[in-house]
Design a protein around this motif. Structure first.
Motif, PDB file in Angstrom:
ATOM      1  N   PRO A 143      12.407  -6.811   9.277  1.00  0.00           N
ATOM      2  CA  PRO A 143      12.301  -7.053   7.977  1.00  0.00           C
ATOM      3  C   PRO A 143      10.866  -6.772   7.653  1.00  0.00           C
ATOM      4  O   PRO A 143      10.696  -5.942   6.488  1.00  0.00           O
ATOM      5  N   GLY A 144      10.323  -5.661   8.675  1.00  0.00           N
ATOM      6  CA  GLY A 144       9.252  -5.187   8.270  1.00  0.00           C
ATOM      7  C   GLY A 144       9.441  -3.294   6.919  1.00  0.00           C
ATOM      8  O   GLY A 144       9.233  -2.942   6.936  1.00  0.00           O
ATOM      9  N   LEU A 145      10.673  -3.628   6.977  1.00  0.00           N
ATOM     10  CA  LEU A 145      11.240  -2.108   6.275  1.00  0.00           C
ATOM     11  C   LEU A 145      11.416  -3.060   4.465  1.00  0.00           C
ATOM     12  O   LEU A 145      11.368  -2.437   3.791  1.00  0.00           O
ATOM     13  N   VAL A 146      11.059  -4.316   4.557  1.00  0.00           N
ATOM     14  CA  VAL A 146      11.506  -4.763   3.616  1.00  0.00           C
ATOM     15  C   VAL A 146      10.710  -4.580   2.481  1.00  0.00           C
ATOM     16  O   VAL A 146      11.462  -4.510   1.034  1.00  0.00           O
ATOM     17  N   PRO A 147       9.302  -4.453   2.641  1.00  0.00           N
ATOM     18  CA  PRO A 147       8.736  -4.231   1.066  1.00  0.00           C
ATOM     19  C   PRO A 147       8.797  -2.783   0.379  1.00  0.00           C
ATOM     20  O   PRO A 147       8.707  -2.572  -0.770  1.00  0.00           O
ATOM     21  N   SER A 148       9.159  -1.579   1.517  1.00  0.00           N
ATOM     22  CA  SER A 148       9.387  -0.182   1.101  1.00  0.00           C
ATOM     23  C   SER A 148      10.643  -0.440   0.484  1.00  0.00           C
ATOM     24  O   SER A 148      10.817   0.232  -0.551  1.00  0.00           O
ATOM     25  N   PHE A 149      12.305  -1.033   0.680  1.00  0.00           N
ATOM     26  CA  PHE A 149      13.184  -1.380  -0.205  1.00  0.00           C
ATOM     27  C   PHE A 149      12.746  -1.839  -1.204  1.00  0.00           C
ATOM     28  O   PHE A 149      13.654  -0.928  -2.291  1.00  0.00           O
ATOM     29  N   VAL A 150      12.227  -3.275  -1.328  1.00  0.00           N
ATOM     30  CA  VAL A 150      11.588  -3.859  -2.068  1.00  0.00           C
ATOM     31  C   VAL A 150      11.181  -2.615  -3.678  1.00  0.00           C
ATOM     32  O   VAL A 150      11.271  -3.193  -4.815  1.00  0.00           O
ATOM     33  N   SER A 151      10.220  -2.715  -3.552  1.00  0.00           N
ATOM     34  CA  SER A 151       9.283  -1.819  -4.144  1.00  0.00           C
ATOM     35  C   SER A 151       9.808  -0.925  -4.674  1.00  0.00           C
ATOM     36  O   SER A 151       8.960  -0.484  -5.787  1.00  0.00           O
ATOM     37  N   GLY A 152      10.614   0.002  -3.882  1.00  0.00           N
ATOM     38  CA  GLY A 152      11.656   0.810  -4.463  1.00  0.00           C
ATOM     39  C   GLY A 152      12.266   0.168  -5.873  1.00  0.00           C
ATOM     40  O   GLY A 152      12.507   1.012  -6.845  1.00  0.00           O
ATOM     41  N   TRP A 153      12.782  -0.845  -5.564  1.00  0.00           N
ATOM     42  CA  TRP A 153      13.602  -1.366  -7.165  1.00  0.00           C
ATOM     43  C   TRP A 153      12.796  -1.932  -7.881  1.00  0.00           C
ATOM     44  O   TRP A 153      13.321  -1.634  -9.268  1.00  0.00           O
ATOM     45  N   TRP A 154      11.337  -2.754  -7.222  1.00  0.00           N
ATOM     46  CA  TRP A 154      10.182  -3.351  -8.745  1.00  0.00           C
ATOM     47  C   TRP A 154       9.955  -1.682  -9.578  1.00  0.00           C
ATOM     48  O   TRP A 154       9.444  -1.299 -10.297  1.00  0.00           O
ATOM     49  N   HIS A 155       9.812  -0.944  -8.862  1.00  0.00           N
ATOM     50  CA  HIS A 155       9.533   0.696  -8.789  1.00  0.00           C
ATOM     51  C   HIS A 155      10.105   1.051 -10.249  1.00  0.00           C
ATOM     52  O   HIS A 155       9.510   1.622 -11.213  1.00  0.00           O
ATOM     53  N   ILE A 156      11.507   0.999  -9.608  1.00  0.00           N
ATOM     54  CA  ILE A 156      12.467   1.906 -11.107  1.00  0.00           C
ATOM     55  C   ILE A 156      12.344   0.904 -12.137  1.00  0.00           C
ATOM     56  O   ILE A 156      12.463   1.077 -13.351  1.00  0.00           O
ATOM     57  N   GLN A 157      12.057  -0.686 -12.510  1.00  0.00           N
ATOM     58  CA  GLN A 157      12.591  -1.193 -13.705  1.00  0.00           C
ATOM     59  C   GLN A 157      10.678  -1.275 -14.598  1.00  0.00           C
ATOM     60  O   GLN A 157      10.207  -1.120 -15.997  1.00  0.00           O
ATOM     61  N   ASP A 158       9.727  -0.857 -12.738  1.00  0.00           N
ATOM     62  CA  ASP A 158       8.228  -0.456 -14.057  1.00  0.00           C
ATOM     63  C   ASP A 158       7.814   0.309 -13.667  1.00  0.00           C
ATOM     64  O   ASP A 158       7.463   0.398 -11.857  1.00  0.00           O
ATOM     65  N   THR A 159       8.115   1.617 -13.662  1.00  0.00           N
ATOM     66  CA  THR A 159       7.107   2.965 -13.233  1.00  0.00           C
ATOM     67  C   THR A 159       5.860   2.419 -13.195  1.00  0.00           C
ATOM     68  O   THR A 159       5.488   3.777 -12.335  1.00  0.00           O
ATOM     69  N   GLU A 160       5.102   2.161 -14.006  1.00  0.00           N
ATOM     70  CA  GLU A 160       4.062   2.352 -14.203  1.00  0.00           C
ATOM     71  C   GLU A 160       3.197   1.605 -13.372  1.00  0.00           C
ATOM     72  O   GLU A 160       1.983   1.484 -13.227  1.00  0.00           O
ATOM     73  N   ASN A 161       4.054   0.478 -12.295  1.00  0.00           N
ATOM     74  CA  ASN A 161       3.164  -0.748 -12.149  1.00  0.00           C
ATOM     75  C   ASN A 161       3.145  -1.214 -10.830  1.00  0.00           C
ATOM     76  O   ASN A 161       2.372  -1.591  -9.906  1.00  0.00           O
ATOM     77  N   TRP A 162       3.978  -0.459  -9.930  1.00  0.00           N
ATOM     78  CA  TRP A 162       4.897  -1.214  -8.815  1.00  0.00           C
ATOM     79  C   TRP A 162       5.015   0.370  -8.233  1.00  0.00           C
ATOM     80  O   TRP A 162       6.384   0.876  -8.306  1.00  0.00           O
ATOM     81  N   PRO A 163       4.081   0.594  -7.720  1.00  0.00           N
ATOM     82  CA  PRO A 163       4.184   1.826  -6.599  1.00  0.00           C
ATOM     83  C   PRO A 163       5.021   2.071  -5.308  1.00  0.00           C
ATOM     84  O   PRO A 163       5.371   0.905  -5.246  1.00  0.00           O
ATOM     85  N   ILE A 164       6.037   2.597  -4.985  1.00  0.00           N
ATOM     86  CA  ILE A 164       6.878   2.829  -4.054  1.00  0.00           C
ATOM     87  C   ILE A 164       6.280   2.975  -2.860  1.00  0.00           C
ATOM     88  O   ILE A 164       4.879   3.151  -2.830  1.00  0.00           O
ATOM     89  N   TYR A 165       6.561   1.826  -1.829  1.00  0.00           N
ATOM     90  CA  TYR A 165       5.329   1.862  -0.292  1.00  0.00           C
ATOM     91  C   TYR A 165       6.268   2.755   0.223  1.00  0.00           C
ATOM     92  O   TYR A 165       6.945   2.393   1.969  1.00  0.00           O
ATOM     93  N   TYR A 166       5.838   3.921   0.191  1.00  0.00           N
ATOM     94  CA  TYR A 166       6.264   5.339   0.515  1.00  0.00           C
ATOM     95  C   TYR A 166       5.130   5.955   1.833  1.00  0.00           C
ATOM     96  O   TYR A 166       3.915   5.638   1.669  1.00  0.00           O
ATOM     97  N   THR A 167       5.881   5.862   3.221  1.00  0.00           N
ATOM     98  CA  THR A 167       5.000   6.002   4.572  1.00  0.00           C
ATOM     99  C   THR A 167       3.846   7.480   4.103  1.00  0.00           C
ATOM    100  O   THR A 167       3.064   6.946   4.094  1.00  0.00           O
ATOM    101  N   SER A 168       4.705   8.246   2.933  1.00  0.00           N
ATOM    102  CA  SER A 168       3.565   9.144   2.741  1.00  0.00           C
ATOM    103  C   SER A 168       2.224   8.867   2.342  1.00  0.00           C
ATOM    104  O   SER A 168       1.351   9.724   2.667  1.00  0.00           O
TER     105      SER A 168
END
Length: 427
Positions: A143-168
């Protein structure tokens, strides 16, 4: 409310000026941007087909895994916080109709922060109920990986409001005292998003530029690459099985996973497997790596005790009778150079024994592997002809078809690459 002090802002502005002044990095970023613009269109088509019911969970998973290692690689979602999360869901959650319903509730881009918090929290509650009811083991869905996975898809749909939860990105903000994660994955993502968007606004950057500035912050002089996510589990995901690690052990966890995967593939091919002795206590899916390994290497004719000791230190070895079929060094954290030195020593010591040597490394280290194999030291030993390399992402993507349709080590060669000989003129 996220806070950004003047001195912190000045530090980032200085870093931004440094990044912008590099023509090489700007050209690399421009190339990355073009790749992402195309990937965004294609990923949104995939998502639309999934939402409409035109494709199943399995089709969604297969396409996502395949594409993120090729055409969509620029987003770095092919690893443990991207395609692997979806793999775990589809393979381990019993009720696939319920999973489809839940994914179609959480993956659409939220209209606002409140809605996003509700979506992500509801999906986490769904996963936790599965775990509490023993329908699935925690380590099998992470479950701890879910925010990274979900934020990736949110970002794809709105690239300027939802950053991907990258480790870097997180690490860059943490190191500057701008972000402090807790043990609550949902709240942590939204705290991260707030400060990330504030930084983007203050610096006048796009989200993609801000993300790459964070990569630059970490690498400083190393080629810009997509932010491929390593495996990661929050402190709330640490169970009692020994199968989960904290975020401080991300690379070790990644190393263990690849060892386990190579052990599984080797056994499917009918080979005996050797795991380096010092790695045998590591676990994946509740099983110690030592359970896959021979207790001792056989006495190879013509191989002396020192050469045998070299073989014992190799991360994974496949054997058939008294024949070595392949040797694998996994380089997630250690120096590529040191791994190749071990391989070159082995090649020299066992000059009359011809078997494949492989280096496995994350995609972000591909250039380092190529650079090291191109060194004159290794070229003169012809190591580049004996030692091939493949990425973690390529192995993960190909593992399932390998185990279904492959029969021997030649299946690895389909994902492996080889460095050409170097023209020594001018040295």
């Amino acid at each position: 409310m996220a806070m950004l002090h003047d001195d912190q802002l000045e530090t980032w502005k200085s870093l931004q000026d440094e990044w912008f002044s590099s023509d090489i990095f700007q050209k690399q970023y421009d190339s990355l941007k073009r790749e992402r613009q195309l990937a965004v269109k294609q990923m949104n088509i995939l998502l639309k087909n999934y939402f409409s019911g035109a494709i199943s969970n399995a089709d969604f998973r297969m396409t996502f895994q395949h594409k993120t290692n090729k055409e969509w690689r620029s987003f770095g979602l092919g690893g443990f916080a991207g395609a692997m999360v979806l793999n775990m869901f589809v393979k381990n959650i019993p009720n696939q109709d319920e999973l489809a319903y839940q994914l179609k509730m959480v993956l659409p881009v939220p209209s606002d922060v409140h809605k996003g918090y509700q979506q992500l929290s509801s999906f986490m509650d769904y996963l936790n109920k599965l775990i509490d009811s023993n329908a699935v083991q925690k380590q099998n869905i992470q479950p701890g990986l879910v925010p990274s996975f979900v934020s990736g898809w949110w970002h794809i749909q709105d690239t300027e409001n939802w950053p991907i939860y990258y480790t870097s990105s997180r690490q860059a903000l943490i190191s500057e005292g701008l972000y402090t994660p807790s043990s609550q994955p949902v709240g942590d993502y939204f705290d991260f998003r707030e400060i990330f968007l504030l930084m983007t606004k203050k610096l006048g950057l796009s989200l993609w530029e801000m993300e790459q500035l964070c990569v630059w912050h970490k690498q400083r002089g190393v080629s810009i690459t997509p932010a491929v996510e390593p495996v990661e589990a929050s402190s709330s995901d640490i169970g009692t099985t020994g199968d989960s690690f904290s975020t401080t052990n991300e690379e070790e966890r990644e190393h263990t996973y690849i060892q386990w995967l190579l052990a599984e593939i080797g056994q499917k091919f009918g080979y005996k497997v050797w795991i380096a002795t010092n790695d045998r206590s590591s676990t994946w899916k509740g099983k110690q790596l030592g359970q896959y390994s021979l207790n001792s290497l056989p006495e190879f004719p013509g191989i002396g005790p020192k050469s045998k000791q070299m073989i014992e230190l190799i991360d994974v070895v496949w054997l058939k009778g008294l024949k070595i079929m392949a040797a694998f060094e996994i380089e997630s954290t250690t120096s590529i150079y040191s791994g190749l030195l071990r391989m070159s020593d082995l090649a020299i010591a066992l000059d009359n024994f011809i078997f494949p040597l492989y280096i496995a490394a994350p995609a972000v280290r591909t250039n380092q592997v190529k650079a090291q194999l191109s060194r004159l030291t290794f070229q003169r030993l012809e190591l580049h002809e004996r030692c091939r390399f493949f990425t973690f992402e390529a192995l993960i993507s190909a593992a399932e078809p390998m185990m279904l349709f492959g029969s021997d080590v030649s299946a690895i060669d389909k994902i492996a690459q080889q460095v050409d000989g170097v023209n020594q003129e001018g040295f």
